[in-house]
Enzyme design. Structure first.
Site, PDB file in Angstrom:
ATOM      1  N   ASP A  15      -3.517  -4.891   1.783  1.00  0.00           N
ATOM      2  CA  ASP A  15      -3.006  -5.082   2.798  1.00  0.00           C
ATOM      3  C   ASP A  15      -2.949  -3.839   3.910  1.00  0.00           C
ATOM      4  OD1 ASP A  15      -3.152  -8.082   2.597  1.00  0.00           O
ATOM      5  OD2 ASP A  15      -0.918  -7.809   2.458  1.00  0.00           O
ATOM      6  N   LYS A  74      -6.881  -3.594   7.960  1.00  0.00           N
ATOM      7  CA  LYS A  74      -8.291  -2.744   9.000  1.00  0.00           C
ATOM      8  C   LYS A  74      -9.620  -3.528   8.724  1.00  0.00           C
ATOM      9  CE  LYS A  74      -6.779   1.258   8.614  1.00  0.00           C
ATOM     10  NZ  LYS A  74      -6.263   1.562   7.338  1.00  0.00           N
ATOM     11  N   MET A  84      10.438  -8.390  10.223  1.00  0.00           N
ATOM     12  CA  MET A  84       9.269  -8.722  11.138  1.00  0.00           C
ATOM     13  C   MET A  84       9.574  -8.918  12.300  1.00  0.00           C
ATOM     14  SD  MET A  84       6.429 -10.754   9.130  1.00  0.00           S
ATOM     15  CE  MET A  84       7.484 -11.632   8.242  1.00  0.00           C
TER      16      MET A  84
HETATM   17  N1  SAH Z   1       6.082  -8.882   0.812  1.00  0.00           N
HETATM   18  C1  SAH Z   1       6.746  -8.015   1.347  1.00  0.00           C
HETATM   19  C2  SAH Z   1       7.003  -8.365   2.855  1.00  0.00           C
HETATM   20  C3  SAH Z   1       5.573  -8.595   4.056  1.00  0.00           C
HETATM   21  S1  SAH Z   1       6.108  -8.714   5.778  1.00  0.00           S
HETATM   22  C4  SAH Z   1       7.935  -7.773   1.646  1.00  0.00           C
HETATM   23  O1  SAH Z   1       8.185  -8.421  -0.095  1.00  0.00           O
HETATM   24  O2  SAH Z   1       8.286  -6.897   1.353  1.00  0.00           O
HETATM   25  C5  SAH Z   1       6.159  -7.571   6.243  1.00  0.00           C
HETATM   26  C6  SAH Z   1       7.104  -7.397   6.338  1.00  0.00           C
HETATM   27  O3  SAH Z   1       8.174  -6.900   5.215  1.00  0.00           O
HETATM   28  C7  SAH Z   1       7.486  -5.468   8.468  1.00  0.00           C
HETATM   29  O4  SAH Z   1       7.476  -6.929   9.171  1.00  0.00           O
HETATM   30  C8  SAH Z   1       9.227  -5.547   7.850  1.00  0.00           C
HETATM   31  O5  SAH Z   1       9.849  -5.967   7.590  1.00  0.00           O
HETATM   32  C9  SAH Z   1       9.210  -6.078   6.043  1.00  0.00           C
HETATM   33  N2  SAH Z   1       8.325  -3.994   5.402  1.00  0.00           N
HETATM   34  C10 SAH Z   1       7.567  -4.273   4.379  1.00  0.00           C
HETATM   35  N3  SAH Z   1       7.503  -3.098   4.280  1.00  0.00           N
HETATM   36  C11 SAH Z   1       9.323  -2.462   4.321  1.00  0.00           C
HETATM   37  C12 SAH Z   1       9.255  -1.151   4.545  1.00  0.00           C
HETATM   38  N4  SAH Z   1       8.397   0.230   3.322  1.00  0.00           N
HETATM   39  N5  SAH Z   1      10.743  -1.332   4.697  1.00  0.00           N
HETATM   40  C13 SAH Z   1      10.723  -2.196   5.796  1.00  0.00           C
HETATM   41  N6  SAH Z   1      10.023  -2.861   5.687  1.00  0.00           N
HETATM   42  C14 SAH Z   1       9.451  -3.199   5.053  1.00  0.00           C
END
Ligand code: SAH
Length: 455
Positions: A237, A259, A372
C-alpha cells in the site's frame, strides 16, 4: 576455510576463562580436545574434554591439528615455539600478531555454519553482527538443511528440470509449514508432501499478509523481514514507506497498489484479483500492509478471495498505528482505575449511533483510538460532545506515529472541536479518554481552548 580435525587433537594451553571460551567453540568439532595448564581455574566439566593439570611438555603436541595458547608465561612460550617448530597452526588468544589463524564468531545451525570474523580487530563487532544474523535465521533452519540433504537423491530422480528443483529447495527451506512441522517432529513427512506437490508440477504460490508496522523499518517483526526476503512479489500500500518495502529481496517484483505510476489506485476488487493471480502463477506474494493487517487493512476481503481460490495464505501481525502512537507518547491506553479498555475505531464513515456509542464509552473511561479521522477531527470531536461526551475529555493526536518525523497535539474535545489546528502532513491517530492525561505530551502542540494538565 573449514579445517578437518577428525582423529586429531586440539590442544589448549591455559586453564582460565579464555581457555573456556575456546573450549566452547572447539568442543563442537570431532577432534579430541585437550587442556593443559598448571592452573586449572575455569570449570570445564560441562564439556567432553581432557583436562591435564601440569606443566606443558613438547610431546603434548603429538598428533595436534591446532594449538590455542590462552595464558602467558614459560609454558605459553614453550608451547608457541613448539607449535611453530612443528608447523601446527597456532592461535594466541588476544594477540592477533602472533596468530596463524583466527576463530570467527559462529552462527551454528549445523550443518549450516556462518562464520563472522574481523581478523582480530573488533571481536565485539563480530559478536554484534552475529547476534543480528542469529535473529534472522530460524532456530530450525539447520534441521531443515538436513532434511534437504536427506532428500537430494530422490529430488534428483523425481524432478529433472533444474529450475523446478531449485524452486522445490527454496520452498523447502523457506516454508513456514515445514518449519511448523519440524517443531512438532513431523518435518520429514511435511517435506515429502511438499515434494509430491512439486513433482505433480502444480505447486501453488502463497500469499503472506504482512503487517509492516507504522513506517519505520526497525518496527517490522523478524518474521515479516524474513518473509519479505523470500517473496517473489511484494504488493504494498501507499502508506508503507520505501524504507520498509526496501527490506524485501532486491530482485523481487514490487507493485504499489496505492498509486501505480500515474494510474488510479487499484480498487479492492482489483487487488483481490491481483494477489490471486500472482499466487496462482506459483509466486510467493508478500502483501504488505501498514500497521497490522487485521486492523482496518481490508484483510478480510483479501482472505475471502484467497480462500475462494484455494490459495494458501498466512497472516503476520504488525505494530498497529495506535500502539505506535501510545508508545511515542508513553500513553497507557489501559490504566488501572482509569481506563479498563481500549477501542480501535474508524472515524471515517461513523454515523450518529456510532458516535453516541463512543461518547458513552469515552464517558465510561475507555480509551478511544480513532483511525482515519484527521481530516474530520474537528467534526468528530464536535459530534462526540453533542452526543454526550464531556467537552473536557482529554484528546491526544499523533501524526506519523512510530516514525522519526512524528508530531503530537494535545488538548480536549472542546479544543479540538474549535477547529483551530493545522496538522502536519501524514496519517494520524486520535486518542480520546481520561487515560490520555497519563501520557507524556509535554512536547506536543496545544489544541485551542482548555488544555489538560501535563503531569
Ligand atoms: N492497518 C493499519 C491501519 C490502516 S488504516 C494499522 O494497523 O495501523 C489507515 C489509518 O491508519 C490512517 O488513516 C491513520 O489513522 C492510521 N495510521 C497508519 N499509519 C499511521 C502512522 N504512522 N501514524 C499515525 N496513524 C497511522
Amino acid at each position: 576455510m573449514s579445517y578437518k580435525v577428525q582423529g586429531q587433537r586440539i590442544v589448549i594451553v591455559g586453564g582460565n576463562d579464555e581457555a573456556l571460551n575456546k573450549v566452547r567453540l572447539v568442543s563442537k568439532t570431532t577432534a579430541t580436545v585437550v587442556i593443559i595448564s598448571r592452573h586449572i581455574e575455569a570449570d570445564f566439566r560441562a564439556f567432553a574434554v581432557e583436562v591435564i593439570e601440569r606443566a606443558f611438555a613438547p610431546s603434548d603436541l603429538d598428533n595436534a591439528a591446532l594449538v590455542f595458547v590462552a595464558e602467558e608465561g614459560e609454558d605459553a612460550e614453550l608451547a608457541k615455539a613448539e607449535a611453530r617448530a612443528r608447523g601446527i597452526p597456532l592461535n594466541v588468544v588476544d594477540v592477533p600478531a602472533e596468530c596463524d589463524f583466527y576463530t570467527p564468531s559462529i552462527v551454528d545451525r549445523a550443518p549450516l555454519t556462518i562464520a563472522i570474523s574481523t581478523e582480530g580487530d573488533a571481536p565485539v563487532l563480530a559478536r554484534l553482527v552475529r547476534a543480528r544474523i542469529e535473529a534472522m535465521l530460524s532456530p530450525r533452519i539447520g534441521k531443515i538443511a538436513s532434511l534437504a540433504g536427506g532428500l537430494r537423491q530422490r529430488v534428483e530422480s523425481l524432478i529433472h528440470d533444474g529450475a523446478a528443483r531449485r524452486r522445490f529447495y527454496e520452498a523447502l527451506v523457506t516454508s513456514p509449514q515445514i518449519e511448523a512441522a519440524e517443531i512438532s517432529g513431523q518435518g520429514a513427512e511435511a517435506a515429502e508432501v511438499l515434494l509430491t506437490q512439486h513433482v505433480s508440477a502444480d505447486a501453488k504460490g502463497v500469499v503472506w499478509l504482512i503487517g509492516a508496522g507504522p513506517g519505520s523499518e526497525d518496527l517490522l517483526t523478524l518474521r515479516a523481514q524474513r518473509l519479505l526476503q523470500e517473496a517473489d512479489v511484494i504488493v504494498h500500500d501507499q502508506l508503507v514507506p520505501t524504507v520498509v518495502v526496501d527490506m524485501g529481496r532486491r530482485d523481487a517484483e514490487r507493485i504499489d497498489v496505492g498509486k501505480a505510476k500515474g494510474h488510479h489506485s487499484f480498487s479492492q476488487a482489483q487487488i483481490n484479483t491481483l494477489i490471486v493471480r500472482l499466487a496462482g502463477q506459483g509466486k510467493r506474494v508478500a502483501r504488505l500492509k501498514s500497521g497490522d493487517p487485521m486492523v482496518f487493512g481490508r484483510a478480510g476481503e483479501e482472505i475471502a478471495a484467497l480462500r475462494k481460490a484455494g490459495i494458501a495464505y498466512s497472516v503476520v501481525p504488525g505494530v498497529s498505528a495506535a500502539l505506535a502512537a501510545a508508545a511515542d507518547t508513553a500513553t497507557p491506553v489501559t490504566l488501572r482505575g482509569v481506563s479498563s479498555g481500549f477501542i480501535m475505531a474508524t472515524a471515517h464513515g461513523a454515523d450518529d449511533s456510532d458516535l453516541r456509542h463512543w461518547a458513552a464509552l469515552a464517558q465510561s473511561g475507555l480509551t478511544l483510538a480513532l483511525y482515519m479521522g484527521k481530516s474530520i477531527a474537528t467534526e468528530v470531536a464536535g459530534r462526540l460532545v453533542a452526543h454526550g461526551a464531556s467537552p473536557a475529555t482529554p484528546v491526544g493526536i499523533v501524526v506519523n506515529a512510530g516514525r522519526a518525523d512524528k508530531s503530537t497535539y494535545s488538548g480536549t474535545l472542546a479544543g479540538l472541536s474549535s477547529g483551530q489546528v493545522a496538522f502536519s502532513d501524514g496519517p494520524a491517530i486520535i486518542f480520546v479518554g481520561e487515560a490520555v492525561e497519563a501520557g507524556d505530551w509535554a512536547d506536543s502542540a496545544q489544541l485551542a481552548g482548555m488544555s489538560f494538565k501535563v503531569a
